[in-house]
Design a protein around this motif. Structure first.
Motif, PDB file in Angstrom:
ATOM      1  N   UNK A 198       0.847  -1.196   0.000  1.00 36.29           N
ATOM      2  CA  UNK A 198       0.000   0.000   0.000  1.00 36.29           C
ATOM      3  C   UNK A 198       0.880   1.242   0.000  1.00 36.29           C
ATOM      4  N   UNK A 199       0.596   2.159  -0.941  1.00 34.11           N
ATOM      5  CA  UNK A 199       1.325   3.435  -1.024  1.00 34.11           C
ATOM      6  C   UNK A 199       2.834   3.227  -1.083  1.00 34.11           C
ATOM      7  N   UNK A 200       3.247   2.248  -1.877  1.00 27.53           N
ATOM      8  CA  UNK A 200       4.667   2.040  -2.111  1.00 27.53           C
ATOM      9  C   UNK A 200       5.414   1.284  -1.037  1.00 27.53           C
TER      10      UNK A 200
END
Length: 205
Positions: free
Chosen positions: A172-174
């Motif tokens: 999630x989100x990198x």
């Protein structure tokens, strides 16, 4: 008995004794003591046992790496769900631990347990293969794979495997963030039946 017969008997006895000594000192091995490929069936020492075992494990890791792309595209089925899954061994053969134990069996004189750090990537479980094929959200489970082997005819044969996950994460989100294991592998809920839909319409879900 004539002198010539006596000399002949002595020569035959001498040749027989020489042949026996030659066999004991490493002469030709009887056919029943050799394998089909001609290799002599000699017991392996402890170092050779571990070396042969590590060779088998190295091949196991290599096969997982070589087929990773194929497994990434493959849709697996475990009744009644479909999903995609593949694995990697981030630390390779250097992180392998082995335990070899003798047995009382002549057929399988040794057994071995191998532990390897492993990452398993898998999607959620789906009701249809197409839904699993379209799902690109993989969860990562980090843990240890335990492999079981038996020595048969001086060759290590894998008899089983078990993956024990220590944690499961979602990208999630990198970055990978911890999630509950049940969220990664839980099946999709079944759609409500006609009676349930009617009841929800009347009184609400």
């Amino acid at each position: 008995m004539s002198i010539s017969l006596r000399l002949g008997a002595i020569v035959l006895i001498t040749l027989a004794l020489v042949s026996c000594q030659h066999f004991k000192r490493g002469g030709p091995v009887p056919e029943e003591l050799t394998q089909a490929d001609g290799a002599v069936r000699r017991p392996l020492d402890s170092e050779a046992l571990e070396t042969a075992l590590l060779d088998r494990v190295r091949a196991h890791i290599g096969a997982a790496h070589e087929t990773q792309e194929e497994r990434l595209r493959e849709v697996r089925y475990e009744r009644p769900f479909y999903f995609r899954e593949y694995a990697e061994y981030p630390e390779g053969i250097d992180a392998v631990t082995t335990r070899i134990e003798p047995t009382d069996s002549r057929i399988t004189p040794y057994t071995a347990t191998v532990e390897i750090p492993r990452n398993r990537f898998s999607t959620r479980m789906h009701r249809s293969p197409e839904a699993a094929r379209q799902d690109s959200n993989f969860f990562r489970s980090t843990g240890t794979e335990r492999l079981s082997y038996e020595l048969r005819n001086n060759r290590w044969m894998k008899t089983g495997s078990l993956f024990v996950a220590e944690r499961t994460e979602e990208y999630v989100d990198g970055q990978w963030r911890p999630v509950q294991e049940v969220a990664a592998r839980s099946p999709e809920p079944e759609p409500p039946g006609w009676l349930r839909r009617t009841w929800n319409t009347i009184v609400g879900p």
